[in-house]
Motif scaffolding. Sequence first.
Motif, PDB file in Angstrom:
ATOM      1  N   GLN A 288       0.880  -1.444   0.125  1.00 42.71           N
ATOM      2  CA  GLN A 288       0.012  -0.099   0.015  1.00 42.71           C
ATOM      3  C   GLN A 288       0.907   1.207   0.012  1.00 42.71           C
ATOM      4  O   GLN A 288       2.102   1.126   0.313  1.00 42.71           O
ATOM      5  CB  GLN A 288      -0.892  -0.036   1.099  1.00 42.71           C
ATOM      6  N   PRO A 289       0.339   2.613  -0.456  1.00 45.10           N
ATOM      7  CA  PRO A 289      -1.087   2.634  -0.834  1.00 45.10           C
ATOM      8  C   PRO A 289      -1.260   1.847  -1.850  1.00 45.10           C
ATOM      9  O   PRO A 289      -0.749   2.114  -3.025  1.00 45.10           O
ATOM     10  CB  PRO A 289      -1.183   4.066  -0.684  1.00 45.10           C
ATOM     11  N   LEU A 290      -2.631   1.616  -2.004  1.00 41.95           N
ATOM     12  CA  LEU A 290      -3.362   1.094  -3.308  1.00 41.95           C
ATOM     13  C   LEU A 290      -3.670   2.162  -4.144  1.00 41.95           C
ATOM     14  O   LEU A 290      -4.559   3.050  -3.598  1.00 41.95           O
ATOM     15  CB  LEU A 290      -4.472  -0.028  -2.760  1.00 41.95           C
ATOM     16  N   LEU A 291      -3.501   2.294  -5.323  1.00 42.26           N
ATOM     17  CA  LEU A 291      -4.024   3.337  -6.584  1.00 42.26           C
ATOM     18  C   LEU A 291      -4.780   2.844  -7.455  1.00 42.26           C
ATOM     19  O   LEU A 291      -4.684   1.814  -7.905  1.00 42.26           O
ATOM     20  CB  LEU A 291      -2.971   4.089  -6.889  1.00 42.26           C
ATOM     21  N   PHE A 292      -6.139   3.429  -7.329  1.00 41.40           N
ATOM     22  CA  PHE A 292      -6.883   2.816  -8.703  1.00 41.40           C
ATOM     23  C   PHE A 292      -7.299   4.212  -9.557  1.00 41.40           C
ATOM     24  O   PHE A 292      -7.576   5.291  -8.773  1.00 41.40           O
ATOM     25  CB  PHE A 292      -8.310   2.630  -7.890  1.00 41.40           C
ATOM     26  N   ASN A 293      -7.543   3.876 -10.695  1.00 40.13           N
ATOM     27  CA  ASN A 293      -7.712   5.127 -11.817  1.00 40.13           C
ATOM     28  C   ASN A 293      -9.049   4.731 -12.327  1.00 40.13           C
ATOM     29  O   ASN A 293      -9.234   3.417 -12.688  1.00 40.13           O
ATOM     30  CB  ASN A 293      -6.483   4.981 -12.812  1.00 40.13           C
ATOM     31  N   SER A 294      -9.625   5.644 -12.583  1.00 42.46           N
ATOM     32  CA  SER A 294     -10.971   5.533 -13.324  1.00 42.46           C
ATOM     33  C   SER A 294     -11.186   6.891 -14.224  1.00 42.46           C
ATOM     34  O   SER A 294     -10.533   7.870 -14.139  1.00 42.46           O
ATOM     35  CB  SER A 294     -12.226   5.396 -12.410  1.00 42.46           C
ATOM     36  N   GLN A 295     -12.363   6.835 -15.014  1.00 42.63           N
ATOM     37  CA  GLN A 295     -12.703   8.008 -15.843  1.00 42.63           C
ATOM     38  C   GLN A 295     -13.099   9.285 -14.772  1.00 42.63           C
ATOM     39  O   GLN A 295     -12.959  10.302 -15.397  1.00 42.63           O
ATOM     40  CB  GLN A 295     -14.065   7.766 -16.651  1.00 42.63           C
ATOM     41  N   THR A 296     -13.551   9.014 -13.675  1.00 40.44           N
ATOM     42  CA  THR A 296     -13.862  10.215 -12.625  1.00 40.44           C
ATOM     43  C   THR A 296     -12.490  10.711 -12.001  1.00 40.44           C
ATOM     44  O   THR A 296     -12.899  11.667 -11.008  1.00 40.44           O
ATOM     45  CB  THR A 296     -15.087   9.742 -11.881  1.00 40.44           C
ATOM     46  N   GLY A 297     -11.459  10.219 -12.059  1.00 41.42           N
ATOM     47  CA  GLY A 297     -10.425  10.486 -11.495  1.00 41.42           C
ATOM     48  C   GLY A 297      -9.789   9.224 -10.524  1.00 41.42           C
ATOM     49  O   GLY A 297     -10.289   8.187 -10.560  1.00 41.42           O
ATOM     50  N   SER A 298      -8.537   9.542 -10.030  1.00 36.30           N
ATOM     51  CA  SER A 298      -7.955   8.643  -9.231  1.00 36.30           C
ATOM     52  C   SER A 298      -7.948   8.402  -7.731  1.00 36.30           C
ATOM     53  O   SER A 298      -8.470   9.593  -7.213  1.00 36.30           O
ATOM     54  CB  SER A 298      -6.512   8.710  -9.527  1.00 36.30           C
ATOM     55  N   LEU A 299      -7.808   7.427  -7.236  1.00 35.60           N
ATOM     56  CA  LEU A 299      -8.137   7.278  -5.619  1.00 35.60           C
ATOM     57  C   LEU A 299      -7.154   6.407  -5.037  1.00 35.60           C
ATOM     58  O   LEU A 299      -6.805   5.383  -5.744  1.00 35.60           O
ATOM     59  CB  LEU A 299      -9.379   6.527  -5.497  1.00 35.60           C
ATOM     60  N   ALA A 300      -6.504   6.793  -4.057  1.00 35.85           N
ATOM     61  CA  ALA A 300      -5.399   5.853  -3.239  1.00 35.85           C
ATOM     62  C   ALA A 300      -6.036   5.982  -2.012  1.00 35.85           C
ATOM     63  O   ALA A 300      -6.404   6.579  -1.277  1.00 35.85           O
ATOM     64  CB  ALA A 300      -3.924   6.959  -3.247  1.00 35.85           C
ATOM     65  N   LEU A 301      -5.542   4.583  -1.405  1.00 39.47           N
ATOM     66  CA  LEU A 301      -6.189   4.430  -0.083  1.00 39.47           C
ATOM     67  C   LEU A 301      -4.694   3.680   0.739  1.00 39.47           C
ATOM     68  O   LEU A 301      -4.051   2.892   0.302  1.00 39.47           O
ATOM     69  CB  LEU A 301      -7.019   3.078   0.186  1.00 39.47           C
ATOM     70  N   ALA A 302      -4.646   4.050   2.331  1.00 41.59           N
ATOM     71  CA  ALA A 302      -3.617   3.552   2.838  1.00 41.59           C
ATOM     72  C   ALA A 302      -4.599   3.138   4.326  1.00 41.59           C
ATOM     73  O   ALA A 302      -5.276   3.891   4.648  1.00 41.59           O
ATOM     74  CB  ALA A 302      -2.553   4.323   3.199  1.00 41.59           C
ATOM     75  N   HIS A 303      -4.377   1.832   4.758  1.00 45.04           N
ATOM     76  CA  HIS A 303      -5.300   1.194   5.770  1.00 45.04           C
ATOM     77  C   HIS A 303      -4.325   0.660   6.839  1.00 45.04           C
ATOM     78  O   HIS A 303      -3.573  -0.321   6.495  1.00 45.04           O
ATOM     79  CB  HIS A 303      -6.231   0.223   5.072  1.00 45.04           C
TER      80      HIS A 303
END
Length: 474
Positions: free
Chosen positions: A96-111
């Motif tokens: 982590q962080p996990l990073l995700f990309n999509s048409q509406t923007g990117s999102l990263a999470l650390a848990h």
Amino acid sequence: MRTEIKGLNEECGVFGVWGHEDAARITYYGLHSLQHRGQEGAGIVVSDREKLKVHKGMGLVNDVFNEEILDRLGGTGAIGHVRYTTAGDSDFINCQPLLFNSQTGSLALAHNGNLVNATALKRQMEHQGSIFQTTSDTEVIAHLIKRSGYPTLKESVRNALTMVKGAYALAILVENKMIVALDPNGLRPLSIGRIGDGYVVSSETCAFDVVGATFLREVQPGELITIDDDGVHVDRFSLSTNRSLCSMEYVYFARPDSNVDEVNVHQARKRLGKQLADEAWVEADVVTGVPDSSISAAIGYAEASGIPYELGLIKNRYVGRTFIQPSQALREQGVKMKLSAVRGVVEGKRVVMVDDSIVRGTTGRRIVQLLREAGALEVHVRISSPPIVNPCFYGIDTSTKGELIASTKSIDEIRDDMGADSLSYLSVDGLKKGIGRNDSSPNCGQCLACFTGEYPTEVFPEADHPYDKVMGGK
């Protein structure tokens, strides 16, 4: 970073920055301060206000990052993570962080933590067409956020967190903001600080001192906090809260220079040692602690008992952590490499050896043997926590009773197995008194499940999630 030698596996560490021109480097130093919470992998995701950039890898923070890499991670917002495997395989894809990309923007999470209903949630989403790229339960949260259908990120995160159960100190990064949240039981610590005109968040306050930040407040159970260019915005995703902070943060996990829920960890451990001396005094010549997390308790025991404290055990700080080795044989070999007894201190002496916990018992057996080989006449083992008899489902790698020696053997049997002259544990009441948190709840706002079996949430072993019960599914 402290290099422990026992079989108690830690959770992870989360760090984040918003509004600092050198966010990646601040996060790098913050992760150094949290290295004791995870050594298998490290990662940083940075926002330059237009996109998210990531670098992560297996190993220590120093192994994963260098000057050239940090130069490439330009941006004013960042989240970072140091990892020990509690859910998911130990490999790069789960770093982590996990990073995700999509048409509406990117999102990263650390848990930091562990979700007790992750398997059930994942099963439901796979039935509905989701495809998971990792085996980490953190990815479940990302899917829930993206599937929510709410118009704002805050609403999506709030909805997602109402569906997950367990422990989570969570940092989320998008291009223009950072969001942090803590589960309704507050099982893991998470704090917010100020650095210049920006903000930092961290699993432990010790990181604030290293990066030059000023402590502001702890994130409270059930809070959902947005940090952006306009400041800190406090909201809630849960009004039903029951503070159950993991008691092992005080006993073992947190660094001594951290404050957890306004209680200094070193001082708490000293009080645990003093309480242990009150409950289990023994006639001896010297007190010594198992480096590093037991030193504070050993000092407290010595002060309360009147027996002098000495460095009877010395640690080699240039060896990796034994508990991340793949076999028990290598783990035991690691103990031989890491610790040595000081013959000049223990030879011909009656020794009180203070340790913070006994998990599987193998490490304690070897340390007693080291002291005897160095000439100790007697070895009296004193443990500054109660017997660990129940597994943890919230982010500590003790998932079955069979792994825990105190769940299958009596104290006398454990003493004989270790080869000690005597063995005593701290009582549960002594633990609560020693930690000294001001809370009116019966457990003093602490999770004591590993000692008492009283879990703050409904829990299911990961291999045996009853899907219908958790999700109402078919």
